[in-house]
Write a protein that holds these residues in place. Sequence first.
Motif, PDB file in Angstrom:
ATOM      1  N   LEU A 110       1.026  -1.170   0.024  1.00 40.44           N
ATOM      2  CA  LEU A 110      -0.101   0.107  -0.022  1.00 40.44           C
ATOM      3  C   LEU A 110       0.412   1.304   0.172  1.00 40.44           C
ATOM      4  O   LEU A 110       0.581   2.341  -0.728  1.00 40.44           O
ATOM      5  N   LEU A 111       1.666   1.533   0.495  1.00 41.70           N
ATOM      6  CA  LEU A 111       2.688   2.097   1.046  1.00 41.70           C
ATOM      7  C   LEU A 111       3.268   2.524  -0.990  1.00 41.70           C
ATOM      8  O   LEU A 111       3.546   3.778  -0.783  1.00 41.70           O
ATOM      9  N   GLN A 112       3.388   1.476  -1.359  1.00 49.57           N
ATOM     10  CA  GLN A 112       4.577   1.359  -2.563  1.00 49.57           C
ATOM     11  C   GLN A 112       3.559   2.550  -4.088  1.00 49.57           C
ATOM     12  O   GLN A 112       3.694   2.799  -4.413  1.00 49.57           O
ATOM     13  N   GLU A 113       2.305   2.082  -3.767  1.00 49.83           N
ATOM     14  CA  GLU A 113       1.155   2.350  -4.335  1.00 49.83           C
ATOM     15  C   GLU A 113       0.772   3.578  -3.814  1.00 49.83           C
ATOM     16  O   GLU A 113      -0.415   4.419  -5.201  1.00 49.83           O
ATOM     17  N   GLU A 114       0.845   4.077  -3.098  1.00 51.29           N
ATOM     18  CA  GLU A 114       0.318   5.045  -2.488  1.00 51.29           C
ATOM     19  C   GLU A 114       0.889   6.642  -3.117  1.00 51.29           C
ATOM     20  O   GLU A 114       1.837   6.788  -3.905  1.00 51.29           O
ATOM     21  N   ASN A 115      -0.405   7.505  -3.125  1.00 49.27           N
ATOM     22  CA  ASN A 115      -0.181   8.332  -4.467  1.00 49.27           C
ATOM     23  C   ASN A 115       1.178   9.739  -3.371  1.00 49.27           C
ATOM     24  O   ASN A 115       1.173   9.841  -2.043  1.00 49.27           O
ATOM     25  N   ARG A 160       9.240  22.559 -16.746  1.00 54.76           N
ATOM     26  CA  ARG A 160       7.657  22.675 -16.953  1.00 54.76           C
ATOM     27  C   ARG A 160       6.551  21.300 -17.309  1.00 54.76           C
ATOM     28  O   ARG A 160       5.782  20.751 -16.892  1.00 54.76           O
ATOM     29  N   ALA A 161       7.780  20.656 -18.200  1.00 52.40           N
ATOM     30  CA  ALA A 161       6.962  19.275 -18.052  1.00 52.40           C
ATOM     31  C   ALA A 161       6.906  18.598 -17.389  1.00 52.40           C
ATOM     32  O   ALA A 161       5.884  18.215 -18.085  1.00 52.40           O
ATOM     33  N   SER A 162       7.521  18.019 -16.188  1.00 55.51           N
ATOM     34  CA  SER A 162       6.910  17.711 -15.326  1.00 55.51           C
ATOM     35  C   SER A 162       5.776  18.400 -14.915  1.00 55.51           C
ATOM     36  O   SER A 162       4.954  16.971 -14.328  1.00 55.51           O
ATOM     37  N   ARG A 163       5.990  19.221 -14.826  1.00 59.03           N
ATOM     38  CA  ARG A 163       4.489  20.030 -14.114  1.00 59.03           C
ATOM     39  C   ARG A 163       3.202  19.353 -14.977  1.00 59.03           C
ATOM     40  O   ARG A 163       1.964  18.644 -14.170  1.00 59.03           O
ATOM     41  N   VAL A 164       3.444  19.830 -16.392  1.00 60.64           N
ATOM     42  CA  VAL A 164       2.779  18.893 -16.986  1.00 60.64           C
ATOM     43  C   VAL A 164       2.445  17.528 -17.132  1.00 60.64           C
ATOM     44  O   VAL A 164       0.909  16.868 -17.196  1.00 60.64           O
ATOM     45  N   TRP A 165       3.107  16.488 -17.080  1.00 57.93           N
ATOM     46  CA  TRP A 165       3.312  15.364 -16.788  1.00 57.93           C
ATOM     47  C   TRP A 165       2.284  14.969 -15.705  1.00 57.93           C
ATOM     48  O   TRP A 165       1.101  13.751 -15.702  1.00 57.93           O
ATOM     49  N   LEU A 166       2.595  15.980 -14.199  1.00 60.97           N
ATOM     50  CA  LEU A 166       1.337  15.962 -13.208  1.00 60.97           C
ATOM     51  C   LEU A 166       0.575  15.882 -13.091  1.00 60.97           C
ATOM     52  O   LEU A 166      -0.427  15.624 -12.805  1.00 60.97           O
ATOM     53  N   PHE A 167       0.094  17.022 -13.923  1.00 58.79           N
ATOM     54  CA  PHE A 167      -1.117  17.431 -14.262  1.00 58.79           C
ATOM     55  C   PHE A 167      -1.586  15.953 -14.902  1.00 58.79           C
ATOM     56  O   PHE A 167      -3.307  16.592 -14.258  1.00 58.79           O
ATOM     57  N   LEU A 168      -1.554  15.641 -16.217  1.00 57.76           N
ATOM     58  CA  LEU A 168      -2.106  14.925 -16.837  1.00 57.76           C
ATOM     59  C   LEU A 168      -1.842  13.680 -15.639  1.00 57.76           C
ATOM     60  O   LEU A 168      -3.171  12.436 -16.100  1.00 57.76           O
ATOM     61  N   GLU A 169      -1.137  13.103 -15.541  1.00 58.81           N
ATOM     62  CA  GLU A 169      -0.871  11.066 -15.518  1.00 58.81           C
ATOM     63  C   GLU A 169      -1.388  11.781 -13.522  1.00 58.81           C
ATOM     64  O   GLU A 169      -1.823  10.338 -13.170  1.00 58.81           O
ATOM     65  N   GLU A 170      -0.891  12.333 -12.468  1.00 55.43           N
ATOM     66  CA  GLU A 170      -1.473  12.015 -10.741  1.00 55.43           C
ATOM     67  C   GLU A 170      -2.719  13.221 -10.519  1.00 55.43           C
ATOM     68  O   GLU A 170      -2.302  14.763 -10.762  1.00 55.43           O
ATOM     69  N   PRO A 171      -4.460  12.781 -10.573  1.00 56.93           N
ATOM     70  CA  PRO A 171      -4.470  13.467 -10.104  1.00 56.93           C
ATOM     71  C   PRO A 171      -4.235  14.419  -9.087  1.00 56.93           C
ATOM     72  O   PRO A 171      -5.065  15.322  -8.553  1.00 56.93           O
ATOM     73  N   LYS A 334      -6.803   6.942  -8.597  1.00 53.64           N
ATOM     74  CA  LYS A 334      -5.562   7.105  -8.329  1.00 53.64           C
ATOM     75  C   LYS A 334      -6.449   8.434  -7.063  1.00 53.64           C
ATOM     76  O   LYS A 334      -5.530   8.801  -6.514  1.00 53.64           O
ATOM     77  N   ILE A 335      -7.682   8.242  -7.328  1.00 55.90           N
ATOM     78  CA  ILE A 335      -8.458   9.050  -6.540  1.00 55.90           C
ATOM     79  C   ILE A 335      -9.710   8.760  -5.535  1.00 55.90           C
ATOM     80  O   ILE A 335      -9.303   8.641  -4.508  1.00 55.90           O
ATOM     81  N   TYR A 336     -10.277   7.167  -5.803  1.00 59.24           N
ATOM     82  CA  TYR A 336     -10.910   6.606  -4.540  1.00 59.24           C
ATOM     83  C   TYR A 336      -9.987   5.647  -4.800  1.00 59.24           C
ATOM     84  O   TYR A 336      -9.262   4.680  -5.562  1.00 59.24           O
ATOM     85  N   ASN A 337      -9.796   5.693  -3.152  1.00 57.95           N
ATOM     86  CA  ASN A 337      -9.084   3.848  -3.142  1.00 57.95           C
ATOM     87  C   ASN A 337     -10.083   2.373  -2.883  1.00 57.95           C
ATOM     88  O   ASN A 337      -8.878   1.896  -3.130  1.00 57.95           O
ATOM     89  N   GLY A 338     -11.235   2.726  -3.178  1.00 58.45           N
ATOM     90  CA  GLY A 338     -11.849   2.029  -3.016  1.00 58.45           C
ATOM     91  C   GLY A 338     -11.237   0.951  -4.723  1.00 58.45           C
ATOM     92  O   GLY A 338     -11.270  -0.768  -4.680  1.00 58.45           O
ATOM     93  N   LEU A 339     -11.616   1.856  -5.234  1.00 55.73           N
ATOM     94  CA  LEU A 339     -11.685   0.976  -6.982  1.00 55.73           C
ATOM     95  C   LEU A 339      -9.632   0.994  -6.779  1.00 55.73           C
ATOM     96  O   LEU A 339      -9.014  -0.254  -7.659  1.00 55.73           O
ATOM     97  N   HIS A 340      -9.310   1.814  -6.386  1.00 56.88           N
ATOM     98  CA  HIS A 340      -7.823   0.917  -6.373  1.00 56.88           C
ATOM     99  C   HIS A 340      -7.242   0.042  -5.623  1.00 56.88           C
ATOM    100  O   HIS A 340      -6.219  -0.936  -6.104  1.00 56.88           O
ATOM    101  N   ILE A 341      -7.970  -0.152  -4.435  1.00 57.51           N
ATOM    102  CA  ILE A 341      -7.675  -1.816  -4.031  1.00 57.51           C
ATOM    103  C   ILE A 341      -8.068  -2.939  -5.198  1.00 57.51           C
ATOM    104  O   ILE A 341      -7.661  -4.012  -4.899  1.00 57.51           O
ATOM    105  N   MET A 342      -9.077  -2.361  -5.657  1.00 53.28           N
ATOM    106  CA  MET A 342      -9.950  -4.003  -6.257  1.00 53.28           C
ATOM    107  C   MET A 342      -9.001  -3.998  -7.529  1.00 53.28           C
ATOM    108  O   MET A 342      -8.813  -4.669  -7.372  1.00 53.28           O
ATOM    109  N   VAL A 343      -8.227  -3.691  -8.298  1.00 52.47           N
ATOM    110  CA  VAL A 343      -7.333  -3.717  -8.748  1.00 52.47           C
ATOM    111  C   VAL A 343      -5.703  -4.398  -8.309  1.00 52.47           C
ATOM    112  O   VAL A 343      -5.400  -4.504  -9.029  1.00 52.47           O
TER     113      VAL A 343
END
Length: 476
Positions: A110-115, A160-171, A334-343
């Motif tokens: 869980l810690l490794q998968e944590e946002n 700037r690229a990393s900020r855009v990457w975080l914007f698209l990849e990490e909600p 990546k937002i809802y833990n329940g769906l994340h746990i199911m995956v």
Amino acid sequence: MCTAMDSAVEIDLSGTIFKTKRLTLKAINGSYLSKLNDTVNKYYFDKDPTLFRHILNAHRDGTVHVPRDVCPMLFKKELLFWNIPLSLVAPCCWKYLYEAESDVETFKILLQEENKYDSTNKVDEAQVGIKQTMFAGDSMTDSEVIEDVNENQIGNKRTRASRVWLFLEEPGSSAAAKIWCFFYIFVVILSVVAYIIWLDPSVRVSQYLTKNPKVDALANQTIYEYMVYIFNEKVVLLASTDPHPALLCLDIFCVVFFILEALVHFSMCPDKRNYFLNAYHLLKIFLCISMIISTYFECRKDLLDEHDFRLGEIYHAFKSCYALRLLLIFRLHKIYNGLHIMVLSLRYSVKELLLLGFSFLIAVVVYGCLIFSAEIETDMFPSTQIAMWWSLITMTTIGYGDFYPTTTWGYVVGIVCAINGLIVLALPIAAIASTFSSLYSRNADFQKHMTEVRKQKQILCVEKETLMHCETFEIV
């Protein structure tokens, strides 16, 4: 006469004195106590005397019993320090000892998968502290732990690229990223709805995309009914009509949106090689290719008329892949833990899934061959392939009724097949459900612990600022 083995030995554990015979210490070969200097009768160790009592009892009885008032992981470290073999642990204590170890492994997952990103892009000290606690017994240094927790932040967050990457990849990286994620999911749902109603007669019109359509199915009701009689309504609507212009514009908007998002997402990725190792990213690339091909054929249906029928099958196959766009909704994990746990539970249940598929395949082949042999004198099962189709449907308790046994031995095979299907399905699914239950319950504890750690740090920071303010006031 007292021998050396019968001599008394005193062991001082942080002020608590234990007295025993040297022969007792020699009971477990290779243990730390068995290797003590025989010329010395008094020893001192800066260790917990409560735990040492059980270590000494292990030398007396030859069996290790784990105390229930001590953390099993702490007691395991104590066994390693005194070099006591784990093979001496009594079977009655196995569950208590290894259950805690399984929980720790689950927490590590869980810690490794944590946002690891928050709205400020700062290092999460709570996660660093928790990881240092979990890996305290490992060979990782503190700097390695901190680097591992924040591996995606170091060296990238200023570009700037990393900020855009975080914007698209990490909600979870910012409020704007979360809004973008929900908009992305909205477009996904919109595109799937457009595909669902794509062949509905109410949204189909006469052909306007093809320059010289050979047949206008909607121009004459008689022609339409005749074509439906020869083929079927779905084929007629797909090949001889076009979608409503508004529906077509919506579909083209979704296609352009997904393609542009995929291009920007890939171009801003800091690690292009690992990008193609992600199943979600590969799904997006495949969907973009299928959308380009199907949209091209949608606008050039005259090519489908000029070539053989297989080209139309290719178009229909890629068009059918539109339904896979609904899988993009798993971005919400990546937002809802329940769906994340199911995956996560599916990912860490690969062995159980393979066991389910392998055992199910064997049973399908066996019962398919048995029912084919039992019904050899009837015309119900023309081939073993049809018989295996029947066994698959029977074992999953669906039972369409298109094929069924008619002889006595066929009934017997059907009964055994249905019962065995319940057993084969139930056993691996129970293991998968256990994995999900463990991850879900441990995740609830993990999130609660993270919240409490952050609250405590905030309280300590406030108290520290208040103390500094008071000291400044006294100086003034």
